[in-house]
Design a protein around this motif. Structure first.
Motif, PDB file in Angstrom:
ATOM      1  N   UNK A  11     -16.812 -31.220  23.583  1.00 51.14           N
ATOM      2  CA  UNK A  11     -17.381 -30.780  22.314  1.00 51.14           C
ATOM      3  C   UNK A  11     -17.827 -29.330  22.444  1.00 51.14           C
ATOM      4  N   UNK A  12     -17.449 -28.460  21.504  1.00 53.44           N
ATOM      5  CA  UNK A  12     -17.925 -27.070  21.597  1.00 53.44           C
ATOM      6  C   UNK A  12     -19.440 -27.008  21.399  1.00 53.44           C
ATOM      7  N   UNK A  13     -20.102 -26.304  22.296  1.00 53.94           N
ATOM      8  CA  UNK A  13     -21.553 -26.169  22.161  1.00 53.94           C
ATOM      9  C   UNK A  13     -21.989 -24.777  22.605  1.00 53.94           C
ATOM     10  N   UNK A  14     -23.164 -24.409  22.147  1.00 51.54           N
ATOM     11  CA  UNK A  14     -23.771 -23.128  22.475  1.00 51.54           C
ATOM     12  C   UNK A  14     -24.912 -23.347  23.457  1.00 51.54           C
ATOM     13  N   UNK A  15     -25.234 -22.317  24.220  1.00 48.75           N
ATOM     14  CA  UNK A  15     -26.466 -22.256  25.007  1.00 48.75           C
ATOM     15  C   UNK A  15     -27.115 -20.908  24.689  1.00 48.75           C
ATOM     16  N   UNK A  16     -28.226 -20.608  25.346  1.00 47.55           N
ATOM     17  CA  UNK A  16     -28.851 -19.306  25.116  1.00 47.55           C
ATOM     18  C   UNK A  16     -27.941 -18.164  25.551  1.00 47.55           C
ATOM     19  N   UNK A  17     -26.923 -18.442  26.370  1.00 50.46           N
ATOM     20  CA  UNK A  17     -26.014 -17.392  26.816  1.00 50.46           C
ATOM     21  C   UNK A  17     -24.940 -17.070  25.785  1.00 50.46           C
ATOM     22  N   UNK A  18     -24.747 -17.939  24.803  1.00 50.36           N
ATOM     23  CA  UNK A  18     -23.674 -17.709  23.828  1.00 50.36           C
ATOM     24  C   UNK A  18     -24.153 -17.667  22.381  1.00 50.36           C
ATOM     25  N   UNK A  19     -25.340 -18.194  22.098  1.00 53.03           N
ATOM     26  CA  UNK A  19     -25.781 -18.300  20.704  1.00 53.03           C
ATOM     27  C   UNK A  19     -25.960 -16.928  20.059  1.00 53.03           C
ATOM     28  N   UNK A  20     -26.297 -15.911  20.852  1.00 52.51           N
ATOM     29  CA  UNK A  20     -26.512 -14.584  20.280  1.00 52.51           C
ATOM     30  C   UNK A  20     -25.218 -13.816  20.060  1.00 52.51           C
ATOM     31  N   UNK A  21     -24.085 -14.439  20.420  1.00 51.29           N
ATOM     32  CA  UNK A  21     -22.787 -13.826  20.143  1.00 51.29           C
ATOM     33  C   UNK A  21     -22.309 -14.118  18.718  1.00 51.29           C
ATOM     34  N   UNK A  22     -22.939 -15.083  18.056  1.00 51.94           N
ATOM     35  CA  UNK A  22     -22.498 -15.458  16.712  1.00 51.94           C
ATOM     36  C   UNK A  22     -22.676 -14.292  15.743  1.00 51.94           C
ATOM     37  N   UNK A  23     -21.640 -14.029  14.974  1.00 49.74           N
ATOM     38  CA  UNK A  23     -21.720 -12.993  13.941  1.00 49.74           C
ATOM     39  C   UNK A  23     -21.733 -13.592  12.537  1.00 49.74           C
ATOM     40  N   UNK A  24     -21.529 -14.899  12.459  1.00 49.86           N
ATOM     41  CA  UNK A  24     -21.649 -15.607  11.188  1.00 49.86           C
ATOM     42  C   UNK A  24     -22.735 -16.665  11.322  1.00 49.86           C
ATOM     43  N   UNK A  25     -23.552 -16.789  10.303  1.00 49.66           N
ATOM     44  CA  UNK A  25     -24.653 -17.735  10.324  1.00 49.66           C
ATOM     45  C   UNK A  25     -24.129 -19.174  10.368  1.00 49.66           C
ATOM     46  N   UNK A  26     -24.663 -19.993  11.250  1.00 48.34           N
ATOM     47  CA  UNK A  26     -24.287 -21.409  11.249  1.00 48.34           C
ATOM     48  C   UNK A  26     -24.706 -22.063   9.925  1.00 48.34           C
ATOM     49  N   UNK A  27     -23.827 -22.902   9.381  1.00 43.15           N
ATOM     50  CA  UNK A  27     -24.214 -23.644   8.173  1.00 43.15           C
ATOM     51  C   UNK A  27     -25.288 -24.667   8.499  1.00 43.15           C
ATOM     52  N   UNK A  28     -25.084 -25.383   9.591  1.00 44.17           N
ATOM     53  CA  UNK A  28     -26.046 -26.417  10.004  1.00 44.17           C
ATOM     54  C   UNK A  28     -26.080 -26.434  11.524  1.00 44.17           C
ATOM     55  N   UNK A  29     -27.160 -25.944  12.088  1.00 44.71           N
ATOM     56  CA  UNK A  29     -27.308 -25.856  13.536  1.00 44.71           C
ATOM     57  C   UNK A  29     -28.036 -27.093  14.058  1.00 44.71           C
ATOM     58  N   UNK A  30     -27.397 -27.820  14.970  1.00 44.50           N
ATOM     59  CA  UNK A  30     -28.008 -28.965  15.635  1.00 44.50           C
ATOM     60  C   UNK A  30     -28.519 -28.491  16.989  1.00 44.50           C
TER      61      UNK A  30
END
Length: 485
Positions: free
Chosen positions: A166-185
């Motif tokens: 499953x694709x997931x983020x950690x603190x090492x990747x979450x700040x790479x997002x350039x589009x706002x998540x619609x619904x962040x779990x």
């Protein structure tokens, strides 16, 4: 620093140094900069980005994103001050750029160039012990008098069924997002989970926060309740006492199965963030070759931060214990005193402050109330003062929160918890009070500027003497003395 050139292209360059530092995060850089400027020869290994987790993936980017979220929240809340603003428009790409700009502004201070100018030999490679006194990596072989392991920690990935696919983020990747998540779990209700939940919610994302136990379980229960209420008020969905049993999905659409109170539910979101704790970075270091003992929590150290190999120190997150940037910096000062000057030095963690940077902030130092009660029982006195009784807090409509100070009956301060606006700044007074063994009377008798939030601490300290000053006995004394004119 002695350097022997290799005889062939495949041979390692041999270097002799006073100190070899492994890890270019806050702790390692502090040791390297301090030691080299005091005349020691220093080699520093860093396999990733200089500045480590704090600069690139942790403290700095998270606080920059929180600041953006707070700006949006302030715009929405301007009406309570009589200021009418149009609805805040959020450009998440520009939020991303703001975060990157803040990092870029700090990077030169932690850069390879700066440390090489100071005289540190920087090797940008994985380091591994070859034996008890030798480290190799990046084509060099370093033999040093002392070694400092400062490799930090990384996000701990829980053993959840389906998470590996499953694709997931950690603190090492979450700040790479350039589009706002619609619904962040978000999985994990500690400081990182709470901060990123608030930041993304303030920036317009739907957020669901799942915590297996209690939100901010390591903090004071009353203070955590203030944060819990706040997160719910801004629209974060909280699931406490909930276990994530399974995950599935692809990019842009993830599903998690959550069990809470014996019932299971499926939750769908656009992104999944894992914030379920930290794991020490000990892989690939060759600790067995160096005779350095370690466990799941990290490298084992004594009070002086020495490992089972007396030539090797471990500091910061990798040494287990408190995982804060300021603790790593403090550890660096202990190591420099010990390694360079051979001064017996022991780390004292009794007055280490910690802060969760939500709004309101939650800060603590020393013993929690429950810890103080367990240790001191009836000898404990708890002093408490609410923000709503502070004039500055009223003026800024920031009346949520309180200060709680744990003292003994002799005035010794054991701990302090503050939840409210600027709690992280206010806690510093109490960190000094505890570390310097200053009694509560000194705080109560200090002069604090009016109107400031600092008065909250003074009022709490003053309440220590209320029972005595306004007692029937004191009134009798005053009346007796008045009889003499």
């Amino acid at each position: 620093m002695k350097t022997n050139a290799p005889d062939s292209l495949n041979a390692e360059q041999e270097i002799s140094a006073d100190i070899c530092v492994i890890g270019g995060g806050s702790g390692g850089l502090s040791v390297a900069a301090g030691a080299v400027q005091m005349g020691a020869s220093v080699v520093l290994f860093e396999r990733g980005l200089m500045g480590g987790d704090c600069l690139n993936y942790g403290c700095v980017p998270s606080k920059a994103m929180l600041a953006a979220g707070h700006a949006a929240a302030a715009a929405r809340g301007a009406a309570k001050f009589g200021v009418t603003l149009p609805e805040a428009e959020i450009d998440f790409r520009q939020v991303h750029d703001h975060v990157r700009d803040v990092i870029a502004g700090i990077e030169p201070h932690d850069s390879v160039e700066r440390f090489e100018e100071l005289g540190v030999r920087v090797v940008q490679a994985q380091a591994s012990f070859a034996d008890a006194r030798t480290v190799t990596g990046g084509g060099v072989r370093v033999r040093a008098r002392r070694f400092v392991i400062a490799t930090g920690s990384r996000a701990m990935i829980p053993p959840i069924t389906g998470l590996d696919s499953t694709p997931y983020l950690t603190n090492e990747t979450v700040f790479d997002l350039t589009e706002r998540p619609d619904h962040l779990l978000i999985v994990g209700g500690g400081p990182i989970g709470c901060e990123l939940a608030e930041a993304h919610r303030n920036l317009g994302a739907d957020v669901t926060l799942i915590e297996a136990a209690r939100l901010l379980g390591n903090e004071d229960e009353e203070a955590a309740e203030v944060l819990r209420t706040h997160l719910k008020e801004i629209g974060v969905t909280l699931l406490e006492g909930a276990m994530v049993k399974q995950t599935a999905g692809a990019g842009g659409s993830v599903r998690i199965s959550v069990e809470q109170d014996g019932a299971q539910q499926q939750i769908e979101g656009s992104h999944l963030l894992i914030a379920a704790g930290r794991s020490p970075n000990i892989q690939g270091l060759g600790l067995e070759a160096a005779g350095v003992k370690y466990g799941r929590a990290g490298i084992e150290v004594d009070a002086g931060l020495k490992t089972s190999n007396r030539r090797v120190y471990a500091i910061g997150d990798v040494a287990g214990g408190l995982q804060f940037t300021h603790v790593a910096g403090y550890h660096a000062s202990i190591v420099i005193r010990s390694a360079l000057f051979r001064i017996p030095a022991k780390a004292d963690h009794s007055a280490v402050p910690r802060v969760t940077y939500t709004d309101p902030e939650l800060a603590h130092v020393g013993l929690l109330e429950r810890e103080a009660r367990a240790q001191h029982g009836e000898k404990l006195r708890v002093l408490k003062w609410p923000y709503q009784e502070n004039d500055r807090a009223r003026a800024e409509r920031a009346t949520d929160g309180f200060i709680k100070v744990m003292t003994l009956k002799n005035g010794r301060v054991l701990g302090a918890t503050i939840v409210g606006k600027n709690a992280g700044d206010l806690i510093q007074t109490w960190a000094m009070v505890i570390s310097q063994k200053i009694k509560i009377g000194a705080v109560a008798s200090s002069i604090v500027a009016y109107p400031t939030l600092g008065e909250i601490g003074k009022r709490a300290a003053g309440s220590f003497f209320t029972e005595t000053l306004f007692s029937p006995r004191m009134r009798k004394i005053v009346r007796f003395l008045a009889a003499f004119g």
